[in-house]
Design an enzyme around this catalytic site. Structure first.
Site, mmCIF file in Angstrom:
data_model
loop_
_atom_site.group_PDB
_atom_site.id
_atom_site.type_symbol
_atom_site.label_atom_id
_atom_site.label_comp_id
_atom_site.label_asym_id
_atom_site.label_seq_id
_atom_site.Cartn_x
_atom_site.Cartn_y
_atom_site.Cartn_z
ATOM 1 N N HIS A 131 0.967 -0.886 0.073
ATOM 2 C CA HIS A 131 0.355 0.053 0.028
ATOM 3 C C HIS A 131 0.901 1.196 0.198
ATOM 4 O O HIS A 131 -0.056 2.733 -0.804
ATOM 5 C CB HIS A 131 -0.742 -0.355 1.020
ATOM 6 N N ARG A 152 -4.058 -3.991 -24.993
ATOM 7 C CA ARG A 152 -3.429 -6.050 -25.071
ATOM 8 C C ARG A 152 -5.263 -6.525 -24.570
ATOM 9 O O ARG A 152 -4.709 -6.398 -23.599
ATOM 10 C CB ARG A 152 -2.679 -5.999 -23.847
ATOM 11 N N ARG A 192 -5.422 -4.970 -30.097
ATOM 12 C CA ARG A 192 -4.447 -5.478 -30.693
ATOM 13 C C ARG A 192 -5.723 -7.496 -29.589
ATOM 14 O O ARG A 192 -5.499 -7.452 -28.941
ATOM 15 C CB ARG A 192 -3.591 -6.229 -29.754
ATOM 16 N N GLU A 238 6.488 -7.781 -36.010
ATOM 17 C CA GLU A 238 7.448 -8.520 -34.414
ATOM 18 C C GLU A 238 8.303 -9.921 -35.318
ATOM 19 O O GLU A 238 9.047 -9.703 -34.487
ATOM 20 C CB GLU A 238 6.614 -8.529 -33.213
ATOM 21 N N ASN A 279 9.167 -5.534 -28.656
ATOM 22 C CA ASN A 279 9.787 -6.759 -27.842
ATOM 23 C C ASN A 279 10.575 -8.109 -27.980
ATOM 24 O O ASN A 279 11.356 -8.769 -28.111
ATOM 25 C CB ASN A 279 9.062 -6.752 -26.648
ATOM 26 N N ASP A 280 9.427 -9.204 -29.374
ATOM 27 C CA ASP A 280 9.926 -9.987 -29.956
ATOM 28 C C ASP A 280 10.638 -9.354 -31.026
ATOM 29 O O ASP A 280 11.083 -10.483 -31.216
ATOM 30 C CB ASP A 280 8.582 -10.252 -30.204
ATOM 31 N N ARG A 296 14.622 -13.702 -23.899
ATOM 32 C CA ARG A 296 14.330 -12.705 -23.887
ATOM 33 C C ARG A 296 13.851 -12.591 -22.147
ATOM 34 O O ARG A 296 14.227 -11.895 -20.877
ATOM 35 C CB ARG A 296 13.536 -11.430 -24.223
ATOM 36 N N CYS A 311 5.327 -0.003 -30.956
ATOM 37 C CA CYS A 311 4.697 -0.010 -29.430
ATOM 38 C C CYS A 311 5.577 -0.713 -28.778
ATOM 39 O O CYS A 311 4.740 -1.662 -27.301
ATOM 40 C CB CYS A 311 2.967 -1.118 -29.920
#
Lengths: 86, 568
Positions: B186, B293, B329, B428, B451-452, B462, B499
């Site tokens: 918290h 996503r 997506r 990607e 990323n991919d 990764r 993205c």
């Protein structure tokens, strides 16, 4: 007095969010409402009661209500439990 | 001393040592239990008023979601089992209200704590907070007042409750140090929301420091300096000033256009994973969503989400964005994202296996349901559809024909949807980047998923720690693939976005701008920083560097070149 039985089918049981949603729903009725599990009674309008009951998937619960809207209360709470997804 | 930095930034101030006041609860026998019942009821009423106040303060200062905790507290105060428990104890044992409250609350707390359930453990903490409030009222004790902190202070405590953080003087508290907690506790969440540096996980710190001593904390490194020297103070004061200047600069960016120094406009949008993330994007002045996503709808569930459930989620976001773009997506399952009830087989190479659009095309009923929900929601906003993991034109055509079927069935059912929904793909897989022009002929947009793309191009898993040093976004081959994708798209007149994490990378934003990227999509926290960079970069000037950058040999060369010639 009106009562009916229901089986908990959802994954979480009456814990966490489902429990607090259940209490909110129960509190909209005037009747006294109890949940019965293995002969133990728990106040359906109490989050602490429900949490300490620890009802899990597969448990058989009885919902009983007494008061002017007892039938409506039991039916809607049974429906609520049947519709639990999470 | 060092702990876990849970909210970034430097804090310099005096220690405000916050020790929980140990309330001494004694058991007294009483003759007139009615008096005790009345005291108890009054304390409950007073506690409710206090909690209402905290709810409103938190809602105003922090946010509605963070304030919800006080609604839960109130529910406990009104709980019939709890009230009944206390009242029966007072009557039955003829004892004072304090003792009855303490005993009843403790019984519930130990009950909750003994069940292996995160939610119940959190409720135990709530109940402790609530019961000590009642006891404090009954004993007529003032709370240690965090609201009355009047000079720049850093609170040092075992942990802070929601009541504490809600009531503290947010103008004067410049840091939080706690013995307990982690990144998701918290205190840490509130600290990040309020933008106050915080450090957690320092054992016994409350016994090791004095109230009023000077302290410096660095929420980035987790470093704590007690009674700092003049040099240390100077060093950190300067760091603090730099941070504050940067914050001011970024605040200035709210409401400004995302336009390069020489007048080229680009789109700056956010990535989101759930409908509630959208608030953060809008707060940081994102111009839309470049990646929604959709996996969250499928995870934490026993079965596939219904069309209606999906429709509601997409519609909620679309309506909040009004006419701003929302790129959804379609389901990207597999790889490192598992959804148990789909019963996907365990694979040797999940990232090269049955995942994303490959699942969607193999089990079209899943894709159809999702596309129907997306098209229905398109009636309420500016929605675009994006297919993940496309590797061939054949897959793309198949996915598009399913989309067409869905549109036709909606027409038949007389369900409204927008006829302007653009269809695009994630780029990607290196094959798509290399052959971009051909793909561009058949879609409305590209969005580069770095990323991919990096993992497939460099053949680096990764998630594998042993080779993580090989995963590098500055690799010249990666930059070349990005350039090929942008050029291929532009030759066919479609827009090209990005993205992945790279879209917000401080060093690469100018390069991407120079390459002609049209849309930058990133996590909300990076948006204003990227806008600042773009507004201070001349696109034409960077353009003249691109060829040289692409001809460098190594990732290190690229980084050095950018540092020396572009960021200067």
């Amino acid at each position: 007095m009106y009562r009916e039985e229901v089986v908990l089918e959802n994954k979480t049981g009456l814990h966490a969010r489902p429990a607090s949603m259940f209490v909110k729903e129960a509190s909209t009725y005037k009747s006294d409402i109890n949940l019965i599990k293995e002969d133990q009674k728990y106040n359906a309008k109490s989050i602490m009661g429900l949490l300490s009951m620890g009802a899990a998937k597969g448990d058989v619960l009885t919902i009983e209500a007494e008061g002017e809207d007892e039938k409506e209360a039991v039916n809607s709470l049974i429906e609520f439990i049947k519709n639990l997804k999470e | 001393m060092k702990g876990l930095g849970t909210s970034p930034g430097v804090g310099i101030g005096k220690i405000f040592l916050y020790k929980e006041v140990k309330l001494e609860i004694k058991k007294n026998n009483v003759d007139d239990f009615n008096l005790e019942l009345e005291r108890f009821n009054k304390s409950i009423e007073k506690a409710k008023t206090e909690i209402d106040e905290l709810y409103h303060i938190t809602k105003k200062d922090v946010g509605e979601k963070e304030a919800e905790i006080f609604l839960a507290h109130k529910m406990m105060l009104e709980d019939p089992e709890f009230i009944k428990g206390v009242e029966e104890k007072i009557k039955g044992e003829k004892i004072n209200a304090e003792w009855a409250v303490e005993e009843t609350a403790n019984a519930f707390i130990s009950l909750f704590e003994n069940i292996e359930d995160e939610y119940l453990k959190a409720r135990a903490a709530d109940l402790k907070d609530v019961s000590s409030r009642i006891l404090r009222i009954l004993l007529n004790k003032d709370s240690v007042d965090l609201l009355s902190i009047y000079e720049k202070s850093i609170i040092v405590a075992e942990d802070l409750t929601p009541s504490d953080t809600a009531s503290m003087n947010k103008e004067m508290v410049v840091g939080l140090v706690t013995e307990l907690g982690g990144r998701t506790s918290h205190t840490s969440i509130i600290a990040r929301t309020l933008d106050i540096p915080a450090i957690a996980g320092i054992e016994n710190i409350i016994d090791r420091v004095n109230h009023g001593d000077m302290i410096i904390i660095d929420g980035d490194s987790g470093e704590i300096i007690l009674n700092p020297t003049e040099e240390e103070l100077d060093f950190y004061r300067e760091k603090l000033q730099r941070e504050e200047r940067l914050k001011e600069k970024l605040k200035d960016m709210v409401g400004k256009e995302t336009k390069s120094k020489d007048g080229h406009k680009v789109e700056l949008v956010g990535n989101i994973g759930t409908p509630s993330d959208i608030d953060k994007v809008l707060e940081k002045d994102g111009e839309g969503v470049g990646l929604f996503r959709s996996e969250f709808l499928y995870m934490d569930n026993d079965s596939l989400p219904t069309e209606d459930k999906q429709f509601e989620a997409y519609k909620e976001v679309a309506m909040k964005l009004q006419d701003k773009p929302l790129v959804i997506r379609t389901l990207d399952v597999g790889g490192d994202k598992e959804i148990p009830y789909l019963n996907l087989p365990k694979e040797m190479n999940p990232f090269l296996g049955y995942r994303a659009i490959r699942v969607g095309l193999d089990r079209p009923e899943i894709l159809k349901t999702q596309l129907r929900a997306i098209y229905r929601a398109s009636h309420y906003g500016n929605i675009k559809i994006m297919f993940p993991m496309i590797s061939s034109i054949d897959e793309l055509r198949e996915a598009k024909s399913i989309a067409k079927e869905v549109r036709e069935s909606l027409k038949e059912d007389n369900i409204p949807f927008s006829d302007k929904v653009e269809i695009g793909i994630m780029v990607e897989i290196p094959a798509v980047a290399v052959h971009a022009k051909a793909f561009a002929k058949e879609v409305d947009f590209f969005s580069i998923g770095t990323n991919d793309l990096i993992q497939y191009t460099l053949a680096v898993d990764r998630g594998n720690q042993n080779i993580s040093n090989l995963y590098n976004q500055y690799h010249p081959a990666i930059l070349r693939l990005i350039k090929m994708t942008i050029d291929g798209g532009h030759e066919e007149g479609i827009w090209v976005g990005m993205c992945g994490e790279v879209a917000g990378d401080k060093k690469l934003v100018p390069i991407l701008l120079g390459m002609g990227l049209d849309e930058f999509s990133m996590s909300a926290g990076s948006i204003l920083g990227a806008r600042y960079i773009i507004r201070n970069t001349s696109k034409e000037e960077i353009k003249s560097h691109i060829d040289r950058v692409l001809n460098l040999s190594t990732a290190t060369d690229v980084e050095n070149y950018i540092d020396e010639n572009i960021l200067k």
